[in-house]
Motif scaffolding. Structure first.
Motif, PDB file in Angstrom:
ATOM      1  N   TYR A 162      -1.844  42.604  38.150  1.00  0.00           N
ATOM      2  CA  TYR A 162      -2.365  41.412  38.790  1.00  0.00           C
ATOM      3  C   TYR A 162      -2.083  40.204  37.904  1.00  0.00           C
ATOM      4  O   TYR A 162      -1.947  40.298  36.686  1.00  0.00           O
ATOM      5  CB  TYR A 162      -3.885  41.514  38.969  1.00  0.00           C
ATOM      6  N   SER A 211      -8.536  33.746  42.057  1.00  0.00           N
ATOM      7  CA  SER A 211      -8.716  35.178  42.182  1.00  0.00           C
ATOM      8  C   SER A 211      -7.533  35.939  41.601  1.00  0.00           C
ATOM      9  O   SER A 211      -6.555  35.346  41.156  1.00  0.00           O
ATOM     10  CB  SER A 211      -8.883  35.536  43.659  1.00  0.00           C
ATOM     11  N   LEU A 212      -7.652  37.244  41.612  1.00  0.00           N
ATOM     12  CA  LEU A 212      -6.551  38.090  41.169  1.00  0.00           C
ATOM     13  C   LEU A 212      -5.557  38.243  42.303  1.00  0.00           C
ATOM     14  O   LEU A 212      -5.928  38.562  43.431  1.00  0.00           O
ATOM     15  CB  LEU A 212      -7.067  39.478  40.784  1.00  0.00           C
ATOM     16  N   ILE A 272      -3.533  41.116  34.334  1.00  0.00           N
ATOM     17  CA  ILE A 272      -4.482  42.232  34.275  1.00  0.00           C
ATOM     18  C   ILE A 272      -3.879  43.442  34.962  1.00  0.00           C
ATOM     19  O   ILE A 272      -3.298  43.320  36.045  1.00  0.00           O
ATOM     20  CB  ILE A 272      -5.807  41.864  34.969  1.00  0.00           C
ATOM     21  N   GLN A 332     -11.051  51.752  40.868  1.00  0.00           N
ATOM     22  CA  GLN A 332      -9.998  51.312  39.966  1.00  0.00           C
ATOM     23  C   GLN A 332     -10.657  50.829  38.690  1.00  0.00           C
ATOM     24  O   GLN A 332     -11.733  50.235  38.711  1.00  0.00           O
ATOM     25  CB  GLN A 332      -9.200  50.165  40.575  1.00  0.00           C
ATOM     26  N   PHE A 360     -10.061  48.533  35.264  1.00  0.00           N
ATOM     27  CA  PHE A 360      -9.238  47.400  34.864  1.00  0.00           C
ATOM     28  C   PHE A 360      -9.101  47.301  33.354  1.00  0.00           C
ATOM     29  O   PHE A 360     -10.043  47.582  32.610  1.00  0.00           O
ATOM     30  CB  PHE A 360      -9.851  46.100  35.404  1.00  0.00           C
ATOM     31  N   GLY A 361      -7.937  46.860  32.942  1.00  0.00           N
ATOM     32  CA  GLY A 361      -7.736  46.545  31.548  1.00  0.00           C
ATOM     33  C   GLY A 361      -8.409  45.224  31.216  1.00  0.00           C
ATOM     34  O   GLY A 361      -8.830  44.484  32.115  1.00  0.00           O
ATOM     35  N   TYR A 399     -13.938  50.559  52.040  1.00  0.00           N
ATOM     36  CA  TYR A 399     -14.504  50.742  50.712  1.00  0.00           C
ATOM     37  C   TYR A 399     -14.749  49.329  50.184  1.00  0.00           C
ATOM     38  O   TYR A 399     -13.847  48.499  50.212  1.00  0.00           O
ATOM     39  CB  TYR A 399     -13.522  51.428  49.766  1.00  0.00           C
ATOM     40  N   PHE A 421     -16.365  46.757  47.013  1.00  0.00           N
ATOM     41  CA  PHE A 421     -16.641  46.744  45.587  1.00  0.00           C
ATOM     42  C   PHE A 421     -17.102  45.360  45.154  1.00  0.00           C
ATOM     43  O   PHE A 421     -16.722  44.342  45.748  1.00  0.00           O
ATOM     44  CB  PHE A 421     -15.375  47.081  44.785  1.00  0.00           C
ATOM     45  N   TYR A 431     -17.118  43.293  41.394  1.00  0.00           N
ATOM     46  CA  TYR A 431     -16.734  43.278  39.993  1.00  0.00           C
ATOM     47  C   TYR A 431     -17.230  41.984  39.366  1.00  0.00           C
ATOM     48  O   TYR A 431     -17.363  40.959  40.038  1.00  0.00           O
ATOM     49  CB  TYR A 431     -15.205  43.339  39.825  1.00  0.00           C
ATOM     50  N   LEU A 448     -11.910  42.809  34.473  1.00  0.00           N
ATOM     51  CA  LEU A 448     -13.006  42.986  35.419  1.00  0.00           C
ATOM     52  C   LEU A 448     -13.848  44.203  35.068  1.00  0.00           C
ATOM     53  O   LEU A 448     -13.318  45.251  34.698  1.00  0.00           O
ATOM     54  CB  LEU A 448     -12.456  43.171  36.831  1.00  0.00           C
ATOM     55  N   PHE A 453     -16.668  46.834  36.629  1.00  0.00           N
ATOM     56  CA  PHE A 453     -17.204  47.373  37.874  1.00  0.00           C
ATOM     57  C   PHE A 453     -18.719  47.225  37.899  1.00  0.00           C
ATOM     58  O   PHE A 453     -19.411  47.533  36.935  1.00  0.00           O
ATOM     59  CB  PHE A 453     -16.805  48.841  37.963  1.00  0.00           C
ATOM     60  N   LYS A 476     -20.272  49.896  44.252  1.00  0.00           N
ATOM     61  CA  LYS A 476     -19.355  50.145  45.363  1.00  0.00           C
ATOM     62  C   LYS A 476     -20.122  50.717  46.541  1.00  0.00           C
ATOM     63  O   LYS A 476     -21.171  51.345  46.377  1.00  0.00           O
ATOM     64  CB  LYS A 476     -18.257  51.123  44.947  1.00  0.00           C
ATOM     65  N   ILE A 514     -19.145  53.256  49.691  1.00  0.00           N
ATOM     66  CA  ILE A 514     -18.154  54.132  50.312  1.00  0.00           C
ATOM     67  C   ILE A 514     -18.693  54.637  51.638  1.00  0.00           C
ATOM     68  O   ILE A 514     -18.076  54.495  52.690  1.00  0.00           O
ATOM     69  CB  ILE A 514     -17.800  55.327  49.398  1.00  0.00           C
ATOM     70  N   PHE A 533     -16.428  38.916  41.736  1.00  0.00           N
ATOM     71  CA  PHE A 533     -15.422  39.160  42.756  1.00  0.00           C
ATOM     72  C   PHE A 533     -15.852  40.297  43.665  1.00  0.00           C
ATOM     73  O   PHE A 533     -16.250  41.363  43.209  1.00  0.00           O
ATOM     74  CB  PHE A 533     -14.078  39.550  42.126  1.00  0.00           C
ATOM     75  N   ARG A 574     -10.935  47.763  50.167  1.00  0.00           N
ATOM     76  CA  ARG A 574      -9.724  48.525  50.443  1.00  0.00           C
ATOM     77  C   ARG A 574      -9.998  49.425  51.631  1.00  0.00           C
ATOM     78  O   ARG A 574     -11.144  49.766  51.914  1.00  0.00           O
ATOM     79  CB  ARG A 574      -9.253  49.360  49.255  1.00  0.00           C
ATOM     80  N   LEU A 605      -6.429  47.054  46.288  1.00  0.00           N
ATOM     81  CA  LEU A 605      -7.639  46.277  46.467  1.00  0.00           C
ATOM     82  C   LEU A 605      -7.276  44.852  46.844  1.00  0.00           C
ATOM     83  O   LEU A 605      -6.359  44.274  46.272  1.00  0.00           O
ATOM     84  CB  LEU A 605      -8.452  46.249  45.172  1.00  0.00           C
ATOM     85  N   PHE A 620      -8.938  41.142  46.836  1.00  0.00           N
ATOM     86  CA  PHE A 620     -10.058  40.456  46.223  1.00  0.00           C
ATOM     87  C   PHE A 620     -10.385  39.161  46.956  1.00  0.00           C
ATOM     88  O   PHE A 620      -9.507  38.507  47.515  1.00  0.00           O
ATOM     89  CB  PHE A 620      -9.724  40.107  44.765  1.00  0.00           C
ATOM     90  N   GLY A 621     -11.645  38.809  46.908  1.00  0.00           N
ATOM     91  CA  GLY A 621     -12.042  37.475  47.306  1.00  0.00           C
ATOM     92  C   GLY A 621     -11.664  36.479  46.231  1.00  0.00           C
ATOM     93  O   GLY A 621     -11.156  36.856  45.168  1.00  0.00           O
TER      94      GLY A 621
END
Lengths: 114, 115
Positions: free
Chosen positions: A36, A43-44, A93, A103, A105-106, B32, B34, B36, B44, B46, B49, B51, B90, B94, B103, B105-106
């Motif tokens: 990303y 945003s990403l 990222i 997921q 993230f780094g 799904y 999420f 973050y 980011l 977490f 979530k 599901i 965020f 997905r 994913l 993102f907003g």
């Protein structure tokens, strides 16, 4: 939870040089990783999907010759920004899915091109 | 195509008050969802979530979110805000298709907790 690392965390380079960013899954294997890009206060944006053993899948508008991705093993993906220019300066990222639900993230790499 | 909307760029809340960060989504089929959190110059982290199952999901740091299918919303909430909650949040979605792990993102909501 699973851990993803990135190296370097910060890099400053001159315009025209190439920069390699590494993304590693430390305690799990990842056949897929995502790269990303995040601009300030935005945003990403997904750049590409890195696939172990095959070519990366790039999102529309992302130059594959500019952003080279190599997924050399089940724990390592690299993003190389070739012939970097100031407009490539950004926060990069990576992430890796673990299972089908999450997921990880780094911590990100701040690239500044002078 | 899937999408996420976070209608508020900035939310300010007094410490100790309840907070809500809004998120609506669009996806084919069941989602799904999420949340973050991102601190300055960091990746980011977490939070939680959804599901399947209970519509009210509890996550890290006392946060929770309520899935509302009819309103296609997944708002993030916390009963009592802390100054340390100040960060960029965020929402992401997905689809359920196996192998499609992308994913979306907003645009993010910057939450500021005022002491």
């Amino acid at each position: 939870g699973a851990v993803v690392s990135q190296h370097p965390s910060r890099v400053i380079c001159k315009s025209g040089t190439s920069v390699k960013i590494e993304c590693r899954s430390l305690d799990f294997q990842a056949t897929t990783m995502f790269w990303y890009r995040q601009f300030p206060k935005q945003s990403l944006m997904l750049m590409a999907t890195s696939n172990e053993g095959s070519k990366a899948t790039y999102e529309q508008g992302v130059e594959k010759d500019k952003f080279l991705i190599n997924h050399a093993s089940l724990t390592l993906s690299t993003l190389t920004v070739t012939s970097a220019h100031p407009e490539d300066s950004s926060f990069y990222i990576c992430s890796a899915p673990s299972g089908i639900n999450e997921q990880f993230f780094g911590p990100g790499t701040r690239l500044t091109v002078l | 195509a899937q999408s996420v909307a976070q209608p508020e760029d900035q939310v300010n809340v007094a410490e100790g008050n309840p907070l809500t960060v809004k998120c609506t989504y669009s996806v084919s089929g069941n989602p799904y969802l999420f949340w973050y959190v991102q601190y300055p110059n960091r990746g980011l982290q977490f939070l939680l979530k959804y599901i399947t199952g209970d519509n009210l999901v509890k996550g890290s740091y006392g946060f929770e979110a309520e899935f509302n299918k009819s309103q296609t919303s997944f708002h993030l909430k916390k009963p009592s805000a802390l100054v340390s909650d100040s960060a960029l949040y965020f929402c992401a979605v997905r689809g359920l298709n196996f192998g499609n792990e992308k994913l979306t993102f907003g645009t993010g909501t910057r939450l500021t907790i005022i002491p």
